[in-house]
Design a protein around this motif. Structure first.
Motif, short mmCIF file in Angstrom:
data_model
loop_
_atom_site.label_atom_id
_atom_site.label_comp_id
_atom_site.label_asym_id
_atom_site.label_seq_id
_atom_site.Cartn_x
_atom_site.Cartn_y
_atom_site.Cartn_z
N ASP A 92 -47.42 -29.97 123.49
CA ASP A 92 -47.79 -31.65 123.60
C ASP A 92 -49.07 -31.68 124.67
OD1 ASP A 92 -47.57 -34.20 123.46
OD2 ASP A 92 -45.85 -34.51 124.72
N LEU A 93 -48.93 -30.97 125.64
CA LEU A 93 -49.85 -30.92 126.71
C LEU A 93 -51.33 -30.54 126.19
CD1 LEU A 93 -48.05 -29.54 129.54
CD2 LEU A 93 -48.67 -31.83 129.46
N ILE A 94 -51.12 -29.49 125.48
CA ILE A 94 -52.46 -28.85 124.88
C ILE A 94 -53.16 -29.93 124.07
CG2 ILE A 94 -53.55 -27.25 123.26
CD1 ILE A 94 -51.85 -25.06 124.46
N ASP A 95 -52.16 -30.62 123.03
CA ASP A 95 -52.73 -31.57 121.95
C ASP A 95 -53.33 -32.85 122.80
OD1 ASP A 95 -52.16 -29.88 120.07
OD2 ASP A 95 -50.05 -30.77 119.45
N SER A 96 -52.97 -33.09 123.83
CA SER A 96 -53.23 -34.24 124.83
C SER A 96 -54.64 -33.75 125.56
CB SER A 96 -52.15 -34.92 125.49
OG SER A 96 -50.95 -35.23 124.67
N GLY A 97 -54.87 -32.81 125.57
CA GLY A 97 -55.95 -32.17 126.32
C GLY A 97 -55.63 -32.35 127.84
N LEU A 107 -50.87 -19.46 136.84
CA LEU A 107 -51.59 -19.53 135.49
C LEU A 107 -51.79 -20.90 135.26
CD1 LEU A 107 -52.00 -17.85 132.81
CD2 LEU A 107 -49.37 -18.55 132.31
N THR A 108 -53.04 -21.23 134.62
CA THR A 108 -53.20 -22.55 134.05
C THR A 108 -53.13 -22.37 132.51
OG1 THR A 108 -55.77 -21.86 134.25
CG2 THR A 108 -54.79 -23.25 136.10
N LEU A 109 -53.40 -23.43 131.86
CA LEU A 109 -53.21 -23.66 130.46
C LEU A 109 -54.47 -23.47 129.68
CD1 LEU A 109 -50.75 -23.77 128.12
CD2 LEU A 109 -51.06 -26.37 128.49
N LEU A 110 -55.38 -24.15 130.38
CA LEU A 110 -56.58 -24.60 129.67
C LEU A 110 -57.80 -23.94 130.34
CD1 LEU A 110 -56.29 -28.41 128.58
CD2 LEU A 110 -55.96 -26.40 127.27
N PRO A 116 -57.41 -24.00 125.15
CA PRO A 116 -56.48 -22.95 125.65
C PRO A 116 -56.94 -21.65 126.06
CG PRO A 116 -55.94 -24.39 123.68
CD PRO A 116 -57.37 -24.48 123.92
N THR A 117 -56.67 -21.06 126.97
CA THR A 117 -56.81 -19.71 127.49
C THR A 117 -56.31 -18.74 126.40
OG1 THR A 117 -55.17 -19.41 128.86
CG2 THR A 117 -57.20 -20.26 129.82
N LEU A 118 -56.59 -17.35 126.13
CA LEU A 118 -56.29 -16.71 125.43
C LEU A 118 -54.93 -16.16 125.46
CD1 LEU A 118 -59.49 -14.91 124.05
CD2 LEU A 118 -58.11 -16.56 122.78
N PHE A 119 -54.94 -15.68 126.86
CA PHE A 119 -53.53 -15.02 127.62
C PHE A 119 -52.68 -16.18 127.63
CE2 PHE A 119 -51.50 -12.97 131.21
CZ PHE A 119 -51.21 -11.86 130.57
#
Length: 209
Positions: A92-97, A107-110, A116-119
């Motif tokens: 949900d967070l990724i889809d909302s940027g 760790l960060t998501l983006l 999105p980071t690969l790891f």
């Protein structure tokens, strides 16, 4: 860049508080030159489903509506201990940027470009699954201990006289009763009083409100 802090503890009493989480995340925000738009605090078990965690939902909705860049949490388990629930929140967070920073995991998501980071997805899936497995192990040990206690002649359940009367409940939950009489929703009352939704529902049923 603006940010929101979400802090959670499991205990509803005074035994746990969110002060350390908030203090540490404020220090991180200051170091990264992030402007804290709002802080959300919640006292509820991480085992609860997201729909039963009103403050977490409010925090995410606030981020979406106010175009917040990043959500700060002390560790991944603050978002829950069910792997599927955590992954749904992350998606949900990724889809909302909206980026996500987990202090314990560092760790960060983006990435810096908002992608999105690969790891990160692999780490999040692994960590959330480990958290869920640990919770299941704890449940197994507790159930095993209860079974052995019963085999040795122990009895489970409330002690005689420990069940509260309606008068006792009326005094203990007078704030919930007051809000119910004034027409507040169950979720709103849970948020305002710091009680669980199930508790509010039970009081509503007990007093026919």
């Amino acid at each position: 860049m603006n940010a929101v802090i979400y802090a959670r503890v499991s205990s509803l009493g005074d035994r746990q508080n969110t002060e350390r989480q908030i203090s540490d995340l404020k220090q991180y925000a200051a170091y990264q030159k992030l402007e804290i738009s709002r802080i959300f605090e919640e006292k509820i078990s991480g085992a609860k489903r997201n729909v039963e965690r009103p403050i977490l939902l409010q925090a995410i909705d606030y981020c979406k509506q106010n175009k917040v860049s990043i959500l700060l949490v002390s560790e991944l388990s603050r978002l829950g201990r069910n792997a599927f629930e955590v992954l749904a929140t992350v998606k949900d967070l990724i889809d909302s940027g909206i980026n996500l920073y987990m202090q314990k995991e560092q760790l960060t998501l983006l990435d810096d470009e908002g992608k999105p980071t690969l790891f990160a997805p692999i780490m999040i899936a692994t960590l959330s699954t480990c958290a869920q497995l640990e919770r299941e192990n704890i449940k197994f040990r507790l159930n095993s201990g209860r079974a052995q206690y019963i085999r040795n002649g122990g009895k489970l359940g409330r002690k005689v006289g420990s069940i509260k009367t309606l008068e006792q409940k009326k005094e203990q939950y007078k704030d919930i009763i007051s809000y119910l009489k004034r027409g507040y929703s169950i979720r709103t009352i849970a948020t305002l009083t710091g009680k669980g939704i199930s508790t509010v529902q039970r009081i509503k049923k007990d007093f026919n409100l």
